[in-house]
Design a protein around this motif. Structure first.
Motif, PDB file in Angstrom:
ATOM      1  N   THR A  55      -5.459  -5.505  -3.192  1.00 43.68           N
ATOM      2  CA  THR A  55      -5.501  -5.207  -1.764  1.00 43.68           C
ATOM      3  C   THR A  55      -6.853  -5.553  -1.152  1.00 43.68           C
ATOM      4  O   THR A  55      -7.036  -5.461   0.067  1.00 43.68           O
ATOM      5  CB  THR A  55      -5.187  -3.725  -1.509  1.00 43.68           C
TER       6      THR A  55
ATOM      7  N   ARG B 232      -0.218  -7.624   3.707  1.00 44.71           N
ATOM      8  CA  ARG B 232       1.006  -8.182   3.128  1.00 44.71           C
ATOM      9  C   ARG B 232       1.716  -9.096   4.131  1.00 44.71           C
ATOM     10  O   ARG B 232       2.105 -10.230   3.809  1.00 44.71           O
ATOM     11  CB  ARG B 232       1.932  -7.050   2.697  1.00 44.71           C
TER      12      ARG B 232
ATOM     13  N   TYR C 156       4.777  -5.482  -2.040  1.00 43.47           N
ATOM     14  CA  TYR C 156       3.717  -4.554  -2.454  1.00 43.47           C
ATOM     15  C   TYR C 156       4.303  -3.493  -3.361  1.00 43.47           C
ATOM     16  O   TYR C 156       5.386  -2.964  -3.087  1.00 43.47           O
ATOM     17  CB  TYR C 156       3.065  -3.890  -1.237  1.00 43.47           C
TER      18      TYR C 156
END
Length: 282
Positions: free
Chosen positions: A35, A68, A81
């Motif tokens: 992330t 994302r 995710y």
């Protein structure tokens, strides 16, 4: 059992056609700890070359969703995710099963998640030791164990373990991190030998200090705390061990990553690739 952990009736098809360097279209890549920082850079490199990607990591849920969605839209690939806690083996294995269920296959596994704690051995907290070993080392085992059967069924796979210069050399006050990263390199070699005839490779990337948003913030904080310039912090504090006195960039790591996952990297197996400005040459 998680719902996507059940085997599909259709086995993944072998991918034997030769590919141009950098062409990852039709492949699926899972990157733990992606992330932000190195993990996000490698996930972005895979997506920008055509791979569908599963992200994983900590952060604000809304920001993770923005990342994302942006990656999916800008690269024209599918991006999912999975919130697996890398300290839990069952969740790590589920992340791999999720990729297979959601995206149909698994071609590239990047074991990148890691944490750090700096303290002398005699006062090093037991809970910190256990958590660092779980996230930095055991998660590599659990993800790889889950990925290998999928890759064998497909007839091809690439496993990349993001280790560290600290997988090759030590620094004081980082006992758990150094032990874990040394373990990652030993595990990498063992896996490479076990799958060498299955058209699967397993290699480790060993970065030195990498220029990430988190590191940039640390530079500013240390400059204020020490009363010195940012340039001095970089050269005399953070990069004291790197002869180039330059940070490794995420673009440089992505370049090595793309080579290792391509057909050109097929004979690189069980190796540890230093990309550290000369740190471990000393």
């Amino acid at each position: 059992m998680f719902p996507w952990s059940r085997r599909s009736d259709a086995a993944p098809q072998a991918d034997s056609a030769p590919r141009a360097p950098g062409d990852l279209r039709g492949q699926v890549c899972v990157v733990s700890g992606s992330t932000s920082g190195i993990g996000l850079a490698l996930a972005r490199a895979a997506a920008s070359h055509g791979a569908d990607v599963v992200l994983n990591g900590l952060g604000d849920p809304a920001e993770i969703e923005r990342t994302r969605a942006e990656l999916e839209a800008s690269c024209g690939v599918r991006v999912r995710y999975h919130a697996a806690d890398m300290a839990r083996g069952d969740e790590v294995a589920d992340m791999v099963a999720f990729a297979r269920h959601q995206l149909g296959r698994l071609d590239i596994l990047v074991n990148n998640a890691g944490i750090q704690h700096v303290e002398a051995v005699e006062t090093f907290p037991s809970d910190k030791w256990e958590k660092i070993l779980a996230i930095n080392l055991s998660s590599v085992f659990y993800a790889t164990r889950a990925a290998i059967p999928i890759m064998k069924a497909q007839g091809r796979g690439r496993i990349i373990n993001v280790a560290s210069a600290h997988g090759l050399v030590a620094s004081p006050f980082k006992s758990a991190y150094v032990a874990a990263k040394h373990g990652v390199l030993g595990f990498t070699k063992t896996v490479a030998l076990e799958v060498a005839r299955d058209n699967i490779t397993c290699n480790a990337i060993c970065p030195g200090y990498v220029e990430t948003p988190l590191v940039k913030q640390q530079i500013a904080d240390q400059a204020r705390t020490r009363g010195i310039s940012k340039d001095k912090v970089v050269e005399d504090v953070m990069l004291a061990a790197q002869p180039t006195k330059k940070f490794v960039t995420t673009e440089e790591l992505a370049g090595l990553f793309l080579y290792l996952v391509s057909d050109l990297g097929a004979s690189a197996n069980g190796a540890s690739f230093s990309i550290d400005g000369g740190w471990t040459a000393q």
